[in-house]
Design a protein around this motif. Structure first.
Motif, mmCIF file in Angstrom:
data_model
loop_
_atom_site.group_PDB
_atom_site.id
_atom_site.type_symbol
_atom_site.label_atom_id
_atom_site.label_comp_id
_atom_site.label_asym_id
_atom_site.label_seq_id
_atom_site.Cartn_x
_atom_site.Cartn_y
_atom_site.Cartn_z
ATOM 1 N N UNK A 41 17.435 10.174 37.329
ATOM 2 C CA UNK A 41 18.273 10.099 38.527
ATOM 3 C C UNK A 41 18.846 11.478 38.845
ATOM 4 N N UNK A 42 19.115 11.698 40.132
ATOM 5 C CA UNK A 42 19.600 12.999 40.584
ATOM 6 C C UNK A 42 21.036 13.240 40.140
ATOM 7 N N UNK A 43 21.884 12.256 40.370
ATOM 8 C CA UNK A 43 23.291 12.351 39.977
ATOM 9 C C UNK A 43 23.886 10.953 39.913
ATOM 10 N N UNK A 44 25.057 10.860 39.330
ATOM 11 C CA UNK A 44 25.803 9.597 39.242
ATOM 12 C C UNK A 44 27.199 9.826 39.816
ATOM 13 N N UNK A 45 27.532 9.073 40.861
ATOM 14 C CA UNK A 45 28.860 9.170 41.477
ATOM 15 C C UNK A 45 29.688 7.994 40.988
ATOM 16 N N UNK A 46 30.701 8.286 40.221
ATOM 17 C CA UNK A 46 31.484 7.201 39.609
ATOM 18 C C UNK A 46 32.843 7.728 39.174
ATOM 19 N N UNK A 47 33.701 6.812 38.861
ATOM 20 C CA UNK A 47 34.964 7.180 38.237
ATOM 21 C C UNK A 47 34.712 7.409 36.746
ATOM 22 N N UNK A 48 35.697 7.975 36.085
ATOM 23 C CA UNK A 48 35.663 8.045 34.624
ATOM 24 C C UNK A 48 36.212 6.713 34.132
ATOM 25 N N UNK A 49 35.320 5.794 33.818
ATOM 26 C CA UNK A 49 35.735 4.428 33.499
ATOM 27 C C UNK A 49 36.520 4.338 32.202
ATOM 28 N N UNK A 50 36.231 5.212 31.254
ATOM 29 C CA UNK A 50 37.037 5.254 30.031
ATOM 30 C C UNK A 50 38.459 5.681 30.386
ATOM 31 N N UNK A 51 38.566 6.678 31.250
ATOM 32 C CA UNK A 51 39.893 7.138 31.666
ATOM 33 C C UNK A 51 40.652 6.030 32.395
ATOM 34 N N UNK A 52 39.957 5.242 33.215
ATOM 35 C CA UNK A 52 40.615 4.125 33.900
ATOM 36 C C UNK A 52 41.289 3.209 32.888
ATOM 37 N N UNK A 53 40.534 2.865 31.832
ATOM 38 C CA UNK A 53 41.103 2.013 30.784
ATOM 39 C C UNK A 53 42.263 2.696 30.078
ATOM 40 N N UNK A 54 42.142 3.994 29.854
ATOM 41 C CA UNK A 54 43.216 4.745 29.191
ATOM 42 C C UNK A 54 44.481 4.768 30.051
ATOM 43 N N UNK A 55 44.314 4.948 31.357
ATOM 44 C CA UNK A 55 45.470 4.967 32.259
ATOM 45 C C UNK A 55 46.162 3.605 32.259
ATOM 46 N N UNK A 56 45.365 2.528 32.308
ATOM 47 C CA UNK A 56 45.936 1.180 32.275
ATOM 48 C C UNK A 56 46.671 0.933 30.956
ATOM 49 N N UNK A 57 46.034 1.310 29.838
ATOM 50 C CA UNK A 57 46.663 1.129 28.534
ATOM 51 C C UNK A 57 47.885 2.001 28.363
ATOM 52 N N UNK A 58 47.821 3.225 28.899
ATOM 53 C CA UNK A 58 48.974 4.121 28.822
ATOM 54 C C UNK A 58 50.168 3.576 29.575
ATOM 55 N N UNK A 59 49.886 2.945 30.723
ATOM 56 C CA UNK A 59 50.995 2.327 31.466
ATOM 57 C C UNK A 59 51.644 1.239 30.614
ATOM 58 N N UNK A 60 50.847 0.390 29.969
ATOM 59 C CA UNK A 60 51.401 -0.700 29.171
ATOM 60 C C UNK A 60 52.220 -0.161 27.996
ATOM 61 N N UNK A 61 51.715 0.882 27.348
ATOM 62 C CA UNK A 61 52.470 1.494 26.238
ATOM 63 C C UNK A 61 53.847 1.926 26.716
ATOM 64 N N UNK A 62 53.904 2.557 27.879
ATOM 65 C CA UNK A 62 55.190 3.004 28.419
ATOM 66 C C UNK A 62 56.074 1.865 28.867
ATOM 67 N N UNK A 63 55.449 0.785 29.345
ATOM 68 C CA UNK A 63 56.231 -0.339 29.873
ATOM 69 C C UNK A 63 56.897 -1.151 28.776
ATOM 70 N N UNK A 64 56.191 -1.380 27.653
ATOM 71 C CA UNK A 64 56.741 -2.257 26.610
ATOM 72 C C UNK A 64 57.469 -1.469 25.512
ATOM 73 N N UNK A 65 57.217 -0.159 25.466
ATOM 74 C CA UNK A 65 57.839 0.708 24.453
ATOM 75 C C UNK A 65 57.606 0.157 23.038
#
Length: 333
Positions: A136-160
């Motif tokens: 394939x020429x290229x792949x246009x996508x988000x960093x899906x691992x980072x998406x999960x990390x951002x979601x998990x990071x929010x939860x860590x901060x929310x529940x302390x």
């Protein structure tokens, strides 16, 4: 005026007229050639399992129309065999390029090799594959691992330091978003022993399945009383889970925190109602960067980066959810 001069003048006028006709014909030919040279691009879409997917389809069609591209669209209805059939159809038609949002990560080598041998560049949209990168020429996508990390990071901060038992609604089994969003979330909560994933099951990225699976989680966990949060791999499953939580007599967003990924209008509506806590945006405009990459490649052989990464932005109720809902609702979600 002498006869010889008159004939000379008439001859010059005829020559000038013929030159104008030739120029007009040349321009018409060029315009005709340009019209005939309009790019034809095949787009194999996974289906319409979610609001985000519908928006991606809508935005891709809008981008193609804007650029004068003849887009041949094929809906795979969540089946890889349908995608492979569609891609082979595009190859047979001799399209100029192929866009594909792969339903699963594996099983693409043969058909993409066929596209390569036909000299048809392929661009992956929003999902990756397990296969040789030269297919394939290229792949246009988000960093899906980072998406999960951002979601998990929010939860860590929310529940302390509070104990938090999490139930997880996974995406389609074997798809790269399901694999990577799970991985990223787990990486984010690693080292926080107070946060544990107690149940994890696929909701297949659909609202109805998300509701069904969440109902099972609630029954298995004391009516939901022992569940601190639900992490959904997309917003549609989260919206289904929200309904299940409400049906169980609990308050989503309060009794059970809700964090998910995509940034579709309905999750912002849920935030306005106090029923969702966080989402990580996945832009539906994957086609814009894809068409730009294809245009440069077709023009002078410019090879784009192998991975074109879009932003993964966190949104919470502090980020004007009503405004975000209003801004997104016309995109085809």
């Amino acid at each position: 005026m002498p006869l010889r001069e008159e004939r000379s003048r008439q001859t010059e006028e005829i020559v000038t007229y013929l030159k104008k006709l030739a120029l007009a014909a040349s321009i018409a030919t060029c315009l005709s050639s340009a019209a005939m040279a309009a790019e034809t691009v095949g787009f194999s879409q996974i289906g319409s399992e979610s609001g985000w997917r519908a928006a991606e389809t809508s935005v891709t069609k809008q981008q193609a129309e804007k650029l004068g591209i003849n887009l041949k669209f094929a809906d795979a209805q969540q089946k890889q065999e349908n995608q492979i059939k569609a891609i082979r159809g595009f190859i047979a038609q001799g399209v100029d390029a192929i866009l594909v949002a792969p339903v699963v990560a594996t099983g693409w080598d043969d058909v993409l090799t066929e596209a390569k041998e036909a000299k048809i560049p392929v661009v992956l949209l929003d999902r990756g594959i397990d296969g040789p990168e030269d297919l394939y020429l290229t792949s246009v996508a988000s960093d899906q691992v980072k998406e999960g990390e951002v979601a998990g990071g929010w939860l860590v901060g929310a529940v302390k330091d509070k104990e938090c038992k999490v139930v997880e609604l996974q995406g389609t089994v074997g798809s790269t978003p399901a694999i990577n969003r799970k991985k990223g979330f787990e990486q984010a909560i690693a080292g926080h022993s107070n946060i544990t994933i107690i149940r994890s099951q696929t909701g297949d990225f659909t609202r109805s399945k998300g509701k069904e699976v969440m109902e099972g989680f609630l029954k298995a966990e004391n009516g939901g009383k022992s569940i601190c949060a639900v992490y959904a791999h997309n917003d549609d499953m989260a919206v289904g889970a929200i309904q299940a939580i409400k049906d169980a007599g609990l308050k989503p967003g309060k009794d059970i925190l809700v964090v998910s990924i995509d940034g579709v209008p309905d999750i912002f509506a849920a935030m306005v109602a106090g029923e969702a806590n966080a989402t990580v945006e996945l832009t539906p405009n994957m086609a814009g960067p894809a068409f730009e990459a294809l245009a440069a490649f077709k023009k002078d052989g410019t090879v784009p980066p192998k991975f074109i990464i879009t932003e993964s932005k966190l949104y919470t109720p502090a980020d004007d959810p009503q405004g975000e809902y209003d801004r997104r609702k016309g995109l085809g979600y």
